[in-house]
Structure formats: structure tokens, C-alpha cells
Design an enzyme around this catalytic site. Sequence first.
Site, mmCIF file in Angstrom:
data_model
loop_
_atom_site.group_PDB
_atom_site.id
_atom_site.type_symbol
_atom_site.label_atom_id
_atom_site.label_comp_id
_atom_site.label_asym_id
_atom_site.label_seq_id
_atom_site.Cartn_x
_atom_site.Cartn_y
_atom_site.Cartn_z
ATOM 1 N N ARG A 47 0.802 -8.645 -1.008
ATOM 2 C CA ARG A 47 0.672 -7.367 -1.713
ATOM 3 C C ARG A 47 2.031 -6.687 -1.883
ATOM 4 O O ARG A 47 2.253 -5.991 -2.878
ATOM 5 C CB ARG A 47 -0.283 -6.454 -0.953
ATOM 6 C CG ARG A 47 -1.735 -6.844 -1.191
ATOM 7 C CD ARG A 47 -2.660 -5.952 -0.426
ATOM 8 N NE ARG A 47 -4.004 -6.013 -0.980
ATOM 9 C CZ ARG A 47 -5.042 -5.365 -0.484
ATOM 10 N NH1 ARG A 47 -4.882 -4.584 0.576
ATOM 11 N NH2 ARG A 47 -6.229 -5.468 -1.045
ATOM 12 N N GLY B 38 -12.078 -5.464 -2.831
ATOM 13 C CA GLY B 38 -13.092 -4.554 -3.369
ATOM 14 C C GLY B 38 -12.847 -4.237 -4.838
ATOM 15 O O GLY B 38 -13.778 -4.172 -5.641
HETATM 16 C C1 3PG Z 1 -8.364 -3.164 0.553
HETATM 17 O O1 3PG Z 1 -7.690 -3.816 1.346
HETATM 18 O O2 3PG Z 1 -9.546 -3.419 0.286
HETATM 19 C C2 3PG Z 1 -7.685 -2.026 -0.184
HETATM 20 O O3 3PG Z 1 -6.379 -1.846 0.272
HETATM 21 C C3 3PG Z 1 -8.500 -0.777 -0.033
HETATM 22 O O4 3PG Z 1 -8.622 -0.456 1.328
HETATM 23 P P1 3PG Z 1 -9.927 0.281 1.851
HETATM 24 O O5 3PG Z 1 -11.047 -0.713 1.682
HETATM 25 O O6 3PG Z 1 -9.657 0.637 3.268
HETATM 26 O O7 3PG Z 1 -10.137 1.480 0.970
#
Ligand code: 3PG
Length: 399
Positions: A36, A379
Amino acid sequence: MTKKTVTDLDVSGKRVIVRVDFNVPLKDGVITDDNRIKGALPTIEYLVKNNAKVILMSHLGKVNHKDAEKTEADKAKNNMAPIAVRLQSYLPESKVTFVAETRGEELEKAISELEDGNIVLMQNTRYEAGESKNDADLAAYWASLGDLFVTDAFGSVHRAHASTVGIANHLPSALGFLVEKEVKFLTEAIYNPQRPFVAILGGAKVSDKINVIENLLDVADKVIVGGGMAYTFYKAMGREIGTSLVEMDRIDVAKAVMEKAGDKLILPVDTVVASEFSPNAEPVTVASDSIPADMMGLDIGPKSIELFKKALDGAKTVVWNGPMGVFEFETFAKGTLEVCKTITELPGALTVIGGGDSAAAAIQLGFKDKITHISTGGGASLEFMEGKELPGIAAIQDK
Ligand code: 3PG
Ligand code: MG
């Protein structure tokens, strides 16, 4: 794309706030996967080259704000300091200044002293309770620290938080190169696929993927389902699944999906089972309708691998989200490995892997450079594949 991108902004000499997703896995304070960080480098390098003053903001992990003791422990665990060190190593020409605060004098001073082409990385946005609530005052304060806003945090664009959406309401805004690239490949795969288009879905839970399955059944030619969620489908068929993962409250949904899908939906025909969830468990292959009552399914079997290979033969577009088995254990990694390998060998196909576990699997298994696009969003890529609007992108100005 109708949204502005970073090349539409005049960034020279300007304070440019960039929301990045540096939510990387850390083990004892050491970064175990920095894809990332690497993903955001093209945008950061562009801004540096074009004499912007770069202010980076990201969240890291989760911070509990209900219980003071937990808040402190979460803050200590999710301190961004190691990320600044890694970032500096990739950007030797710029000075990266880490500010261990999310507001106040030290942060403001570092920004006011920032020279063109240099970078300030702010502490974890989730140190602020208002971040996840998209608090208006917090967003206005952060926006006051910059002249322009760029989002390059594809992994976080499904979150409507102060740093992803709130700031965008105050400043001229644009998408960074990573978000632009992610949206381009995902759109091409889901909305304008070369056919045949085969989707592969795996992972533990039907509940995580049900909307994706439903959306993909409308657009794909075939939908292959493996991984832990296959057992909920078997259960819906009335089969014995032993001690395998199952979501009893999703059985009706699984039934409805099977009815709607007909022969578009392809399920595994054999299963590698074991008596315990352990890397040292003895693997046994059984037909999928003959899982012993005291055993659990941990991978797809060889006949399923062949079946899936056949289903993928000739595919011109493949979208894959979720492993076929417990790939973290070598004994149960074969299904995921073989499916991944098959995808990389499809001539001329556009291949897209959703973030999260399947991205980790593809990278860990050494296929990183043989996939057209591996998403940095777990997500976020799922919500994109569900056909949902992503608030972090919607908030950006149109061209
Ligand atoms: C992830 O790793 O899914 C994103 O960085 C979002 O993080 P979160 O699910 O804690 O909002
Ligand atoms: Mg997440």
C-alpha cells in the site's frame, strides 16, 4: 472518468493534503507488507516533482475511543512512526517529517516550514475520535492545513470519514494515480468485460460476499465459489458438512442464490478435510457430499481444481476475491495456489484480484507480476464489485 485527477490541479508551491491508505500490517512494530505504501508512490513522486508541499494523512488499524485504557493501548499499537521510516527509504530525494500529533502547534509548525518537494506525514487519523464519525469541525480543521486535497487511499474510499470525505468538502480536490488505476481496472472488468468473464469467489463467509455474488451473477458468465463459504451452500443442499465453517443464518440466502444462478454457479466437487484446524493436521480428500461428521473442510480437492481450470479455460476476464482454502497452512494452500496459477496462464486475459486475503495469497505465492491488477483495497474492492457508490470517490470534484 468524470472526476478530476491530480494532473488537473496546479500544485506548484501549494500545500497538498493527500489521503493515502498506509493501513499496512505490522508485527511487533515491523511492517510485514508495504504494497500500500508502494501503491501511493506515483502520486507522491508526481507532487514532489511538481514542487508541491505534500501533507500525507492515513489511518492505521482501529482505535477504541470508548474506553480510555483501550484508547491508549490502541494508539501505542497503531503509531505511524515506522511507516515514516519506510516512506523515507523510498523517497531519498525528499525530506519526510513525521509529526506524532493529529492537531496543534507541532503539526502546524511543521507544515508552515514545509519546503516545496518535501513531505509531512501526520500521525494516525484515527487518534481522533471524530475521524470515523466524519466530524465536521475536525474535517474543517484538517482542511485548513492545506490548499488542495487529493485522495489516493483506494483501500479507504468505502469509508465516509473526516479524512476521506469531510476534507474534500472544503478544498479543490482530485483523485490520485492509484485510485484512478484501481477504478479503471475494476470498471473494465465488471462493467465492460471481454467475454467469457469468470468470477471466482472464496473466503470464509457468505455474509461478506453475498452482495458481490448477486451482482456478479448478473454480469459474469460463470461464478466459481470455493473457500469456507462453499460449506454454507452444501448445508443449504442438505449435505453433511462435519465441523466445517458454516453460517446457519445464511442458508436461505445460499438457497436463493443457487436457484437464481442455475448452472452459472460452480461449486467444488471434492474437499480436503482434516480433524483439526492446524498447519500439522493430516489432510484427507473426500467427495463434497461425503464429509465425515467429525472433520472440517480446509481446501478444495484435485477434482475441483480440474473443474475450475476447465471453467476458466478461454476466459478473457477474470475477477478473483477470496482464497479457496486455508492457504496460510501449506498443506491446505494447493487449491488457492492452483487457481491463482491458472489465472496467470490465461492468454490475453484481463485478471483482477480484489484486495485482502486473495491479494496477500497471490503475492505470497509469487504471482504478483503475472496478474493485470491486484487491488490495494479489500472492503473497497468488494463494495465496488457490489455496484455500490464509494463515498471517498463521490466526494471528489468532477472535471
Ligand atoms: C482496510 O484495510 O480494509 C482499509 O484500510 C480500511 O480499514 P478499516 O476496515 O479499518 O476501515
Ligand atoms: Mg477492513
